[in-house]
Design a protein around this motif. Structure first.
Motif, PDB file in Angstrom:
ATOM      1  N   ALA A 232       0.911  -1.285  -0.009  1.00  6.19           N
ATOM      2  CA  ALA A 232       0.160   0.009   0.001  1.00  6.19           C
ATOM      3  C   ALA A 232       0.804   1.042   0.056  1.00  6.19           C
ATOM      4  CB  ALA A 232      -0.834   0.002   1.201  1.00  6.19           C
ATOM      5  N   ALA A 233       2.218   1.276   0.785  1.00  5.12           N
ATOM      6  CA  ALA A 233       2.931   2.340   0.715  1.00  5.12           C
ATOM      7  C   ALA A 233       3.559   2.654  -0.676  1.00  5.12           C
ATOM      8  CB  ALA A 233       3.917   2.294   1.777  1.00  5.12           C
ATOM      9  N   LYS A 234       3.853   1.379  -1.226  1.00  2.00           N
ATOM     10  CA  LYS A 234       4.259   1.687  -2.761  1.00  2.00           C
ATOM     11  C   LYS A 234       3.270   2.165  -3.453  1.00  2.00           C
ATOM     12  CE  LYS A 234       6.546  -1.929  -4.425  1.00  2.00           C
ATOM     13  NZ  LYS A 234       6.707  -3.402  -4.500  1.00  2.00           N
ATOM     14  N   ALA A 235       2.328   1.738  -3.569  1.00  2.00           N
ATOM     15  CA  ALA A 235       1.064   2.442  -4.407  1.00  2.00           C
ATOM     16  C   ALA A 235       0.815   3.651  -4.194  1.00  2.00           C
ATOM     17  CB  ALA A 235      -0.088   1.459  -4.322  1.00  2.00           C
ATOM     18  N   ASN A 236       1.134   4.272  -2.833  1.00  2.00           N
ATOM     19  CA  ASN A 236       0.784   5.694  -2.616  1.00  2.00           C
ATOM     20  C   ASN A 236       2.006   6.415  -2.976  1.00  2.00           C
ATOM     21  OD1 ASN A 236      -1.878   4.961  -2.116  1.00  2.00           O
ATOM     22  ND2 ASN A 236      -1.595   4.517   0.118  1.00  2.00           N
TER      23      ASN A 236
END
Length: 436
Positions: free
Chosen positions: A264-268
């Motif tokens: 999720a951190a990578k996607a954001n």
């Protein structure tokens, strides 16, 4: 100042006697309890002896009786030690009071002599009027009045000291009598202990001669101990394996949540942000712990283990009765040794058995026609065996002092006895250090 010092001395002596009196009272209570336990064992032995059949039960009961007599002798020795201290203290106090009384009488005699010589009003007036000035005359008048009051107070103080001295002498005599009675009781107990040991040796010798009977009884004891130990170890292994699976699942879920959070951190993240290099290895799940530590791996189990450990020495016995055999190895023949993994408690047939601490029932199983209950307390287990009936089931939560069953009766031996064990993981530990 002398009177004040004596009062302080008496207060210290009183506190000293009170503290020793409490210790002496506790020792007397323990001695009375030992006497009751010895009488109970004697009655049980009498019933067993009526069978006219030699058995290991007779040896165990006699061993328990010998142990109680030795404890009683130790208690008597402690009482004698306290009485010796009391006698020494009382003797010192009597000597001090006698010395004070002698000094007070001498001082009082001087005051009486002075009062006799100046008893006339003429002498008193001459003493006052002989003053050089009014202030000195006034001080002489006050002096005469104070001497009179002090003489009266000294007379009362002498009487009080005589009464106190009489009481202390009475206490000293009573303590000496109590010591004499205890020494007599100690001598009787030592003689009885010697007779019990002779009887123990005789019964064991007769049992050894009856080789076949002894072998049968030893084989039964060994079979019972092995069956119970195997059942306990099997149940604990299952608990450990189950906890290992739970720990592995908790680790897997935690790792999954971590990876999801990372994704999720990578996607954001911004487009300029660096992406992890292709082929980056995923951190494997932590290996599940093994042994008893896994039994306390969850927060709830760790808290329960800590609470159980914190009550060491304060747990109540699981049944009301007398401990007839303790934890450890017992030698019955030169080549036969039996190991007791717990403590045996002689009690009444059908007596209730209580959980010593809160926990969860791990298993209820049968061992030689009797029930056994195993309760888990985090990484600790308590086992209650030789039960006639149980009223709990596996998986059930139990509270401290909750009734879990009743004690069975052995018709062949004519005795009702349960066994209590404590295990930490796969290892049995001595319950005597845990039970109050």
């Amino acid at each position: 100042m002398q009177r004040f010092s004596l009062i302080i001395f008496l207060i210290l002596i009183l506190n000293f006697q009170t503290s020793y009196g409490q210790s002496s009272s506790e020792l007397k209570k323990r001695k009375d309890a030992i006497n009751r336990e010895i009488e109970s064992l004697k009655k049980t032995r009498s019933n067993v002896d009526k069978n006219k059949k030699l058995s290991l039960t007779q040896i165990n009961l006699l061993n328990a009786q010998i142990k109680l007599r030795e404890e009683k002798i130790g208690t008597i020795n402690s009482e004698i030690k306290i009485l010796n201290n009391k006698i020494s203290t009382n003797s010192s106090e009597v000597e001090s009071l006698q010395s004070d009384l002698s000094r007070l009488k001498k001082e009082y005699a001087k005051m009486v002599l002075f009062a006799f010589r100046n008893q006339g009003s003429y002498n008193k007036l001459m003493f006052i009027f002989a003053a050089e000035n009014f202030n000195q005359a006034y001080m002489r008048l006050k002096y005469i009045q104070q001497v009179g009051r002090f003489r009266k107070s000294q007379a009362k103080y002498i009487v009080t000291t005589q009464v106190t001295l009489k009481k202390q002498i009475s206490l000293l005599d009573q303590n000496k009598k109590n010591k004499s009675d205890l020494l007599s009781d100690q001598l009787t107990e030592k003689e009885t202990l010697g007779k019990d040991k002779d009887q123990q040796s005789k019964i064991l010798s007769n049992l050894t001669k009856q080789e076949r009977t002894l072998q049968q009884q030893l084989a039964k004891k060994q079979t019972e101990a092995s069956s119970l130990s195997n059942a306990i170890q099997t149940a604990i292994r299952k608990e450990i394996l189950a906890e290992q699976r739970k720990a592995a699942e908790r680790t897997r879920l935690a790792e999954k949540a971590r990876l999801a959070k990372l994704a999720a951190a990578k996607a954001n993240a911004k487009p300029t942000a660096k992406s992890p290099a292709p082929g980056t290895a995923i951190k494997p799940a932590a290996k599940a712990t093994s042994g008893s530590s896994v039994l306390a791996s969850s927060p709830e189990d760790a808290k329960l283990s800590s609470s159980f450990m914190g009550n060491r020495g304060r747990l109540q016995k699981p049944a009301q009765g007398i401990i007839t055999q303790g934890f450890g190895s017992y030698k019955y023949k030169s080549n036969v040794t039996l190991f007791n993994s717990g403590i045996n408690i002689k009690t009444a047939a059908g007596a209730p058995v209580y959980a010593v601490f809160e926990g969860q029932v791990s298993q209820v199983f049968m061992v030689l026609n009797n029930y056994a209950v195993m309760i888990r307390h985090g990484e600790y287990f308590t086992i209650y065996s030789k039960l006639k009936s149980v009223n709990v089931s596996a998986g059930q939560k139990v509270s401290t002092r909750q009734t879990i069953g009743t004690v069975a009766n052995d018709p062949a031996e004519g005795i009702s006895e349960m066994q209590f064990q404590i295990w930490k993981g796969r290892n049995p530990i001595d319950p005597s250090g845990w039970v109050r």
